[in-house]
Scaffold this motif. Structure first.
Motif, PDB file in Angstrom:
ATOM      1  N   LYS A  23       0.805  -1.221   0.000  1.00 24.71           N
ATOM      2  CA  LYS A  23       0.000   0.000   0.000  1.00 24.71           C
ATOM      3  C   LYS A  23       0.840   1.275   0.000  1.00 24.71           C
ATOM      4  O   LYS A  23       0.349   2.341  -0.377  1.00 24.71           O
ATOM      5  N   TRP A 160      -2.588   9.966   0.462  1.00 21.80           N
ATOM      6  CA  TRP A 160      -3.498   8.911   0.929  1.00 21.80           C
ATOM      7  C   TRP A 160      -4.959   9.319   0.842  1.00 21.80           C
ATOM      8  O   TRP A 160      -5.835   8.465   0.685  1.00 21.80           O
ATOM      9  N   TYR A 165      -5.281   2.944  -1.583  1.00 23.40           N
ATOM     10  CA  TYR A 165      -4.838   1.618  -2.044  1.00 23.40           C
ATOM     11  C   TYR A 165      -5.982   0.619  -2.141  1.00 23.40           C
ATOM     12  O   TYR A 165      -6.181  -0.022  -3.189  1.00 23.40           O
ATOM     13  N   ALA A 166      -6.763   0.481  -1.075  1.00 21.00           N
ATOM     14  CA  ALA A 166      -7.830  -0.518  -1.061  1.00 21.00           C
ATOM     15  C   ALA A 166      -8.856  -0.242  -2.157  1.00 21.00           C
ATOM     16  O   ALA A 166      -9.334  -1.157  -2.840  1.00 21.00           O
ATOM     17  N   ARG A 169      -7.259  -0.946  -5.753  1.00 22.15           N
ATOM     18  CA  ARG A 169      -7.145  -2.382  -6.037  1.00 22.15           C
ATOM     19  C   ARG A 169      -8.512  -2.988  -6.350  1.00 22.15           C
ATOM     20  O   ARG A 169      -8.663  -3.775  -7.288  1.00 22.15           O
ATOM     21  N   TRP A 191       0.461  -2.130  -8.481  1.00 26.22           N
ATOM     22  CA  TRP A 191      -0.771  -2.705  -7.923  1.00 26.22           C
ATOM     23  C   TRP A 191      -1.552  -3.510  -8.954  1.00 26.22           C
ATOM     24  O   TRP A 191      -2.709  -3.847  -8.721  1.00 26.22           O
TER      25      TRP A 191
END
Length: 361
Positions: A23, A160, A165-166, A169, A191
């Motif tokens: 991440k 961020w 990241y979550a 993805r 990623w």
């Protein structure tokens, strides 16, 4: 002595292992790095702003800022109750309608000329690497499951609270193309996004995607997801469709670039401008509300939507202060500010009025 050494080694190891997490992201290399090295404001391995842009205002230090953060008591930094929102079904919006739906902070959905665009989505409910900056109640009701297939995903920079990241993805199967600043594509490739899906632009470069014309524009900010700053570019974008010209501001402090962008690419029908998480201590990298209004006028924007507020605590001001202040300054300057609730549909080809939904919360 040995105990101290062991503790220091443990801390160093913890930092190292944390920095290797997926991440955190990836640094540019190969052809991407060569493109970056050719950029006029890329020196000694990092990008810089075109104007002198200190991280902190004159007379401020990290110590004074931390002291204010830790010892300024403000119970109104976050709302006491759930924020009002509209749970719009994005899949049901007619594709021939030009609309915008804001999801809180800087995340929003656009439809232009039948194309679906998602900007800076943060749907994980958190805006930090250690999960300590939580979304306000009522602000995280939209997620990847509620998103239709996206023609274009736009990321303004890699912080961020803009590159989650979550979310990124999980979105991958729904994203056809990614548009972002030079160097940010390294995160996406790391990623699992194919390089062929990613378009990275330097300031002033253009791209035609699905009939829409995009121009990468200057911003006055910085980048970085861990300890190293400015290894990728922070950007704003102008997008021209068949009947609308829009400015997507990303994060930026006030500067001469707004007048230059307005002269070169304006007038704009709409400007989406960051307004929140500001402080006099870091005024060069985030605009104050009066500067937001000034920027909208220098962009020659017919209307503007203030974002970057009402979801996370990233400063010490009241959670609703950005909206109160920017609407006050807009009224005083005869500027038109549109302030939808989270999830409320903004019809970009119509004149709508919006109430002060943040009052009495």
């Amino acid at each position: 002595m040995w105990i101290l050494i062991i503790v220091l080694v443990f801390i160093a190891l913890a930092f190292y292992l944390f920095s290797k997490q997926d991440k955190i992201g990836y640094y540019a290399k190969g052809e991407r790095l060569q493109r970056m090295e050719a950029a006029p404001n890329f020196k000694n391995g990092v990008f810089d702003n075109l104007e002198n842009t200190p991280s902190l205002a004159e007379g401020e230090t990290m110590l004074t800022v931390m002291r204010k953060w830790l010892f300024t008591s403000n119970p109104n930094k976050q709302p006491l109750s759930e924020l009002p929102h509209v749970q719009t079904d994005l899949n049901a919006l007619p594709l021939d309608s030009n609309v915008l739906v804001w999801f809180g902070h800087s995340s929003y959905y656009l439809q232009l000329d039948g194309k679906r665009i998602l900007v800076d989505p943060v749907f994980s409910g958190n805006a930090s690497p250690i999960n300590n900056i939580k979304a306000f109640l009522g602000t995280n009701t939209f997620g990847v499951a509620e998103m239709p297939e996206m023609d274009i995903l736009i990321i303004s920079h890699d912080h961020w609270d803009h590159l989650d990241y979550a979310t990124i993805r999980s979105l991958q199967p729904k994203v056809k193309r990614v548009l972002t600043g030079l160097g940010v594509g390294a995160h996406f490739e790391g990623w699992g996004y194919p390089a062929a899906k990613i378009t990275e632009l330097y300031w002033g470069e253009t791209a035609d995607i699905d009939g829409l014309h995009f121009t990468s524009c200057t911003a006055r900010h910085f980048s970085g997801r861990w300890l190293t700053r400015n290894t990728s570019l922070w950007s704003s974008f102008a997008v021209r469709s068949s009947n609308l010209n829009m400015y997507l501001g990303g994060d930026s402090g006030y500067g001469k670039h707004f007048k230059e962008i307005g002269a070169a690419l304006g007038p704009f029908d709409w400007a989406i401008l960051e307004n929140g998480q500001y402080n006099e201590s870091w005024r060069y990298i985030h605009m104050l509300p009066d500067e937001v209004v000034q920027a909208s006028q220098e962009l020659h924007a017919q209307r503007f939507i203030p974002v970057h507020s009402a979801k996370f605590v990233l400063s010490i001001h009241d959670w609703d202060e950005p909206l109160k202040e920017v609407t006050k300054y807009a009224k005083n300057k005869s500027a038109l500010a549109a302030t939808p609730k989270i999830g409320e549909v903004v019809y970009l080809n119509q004149n709508q009025s919006f109430n002060a939904w943040w009052e009495n919360i």
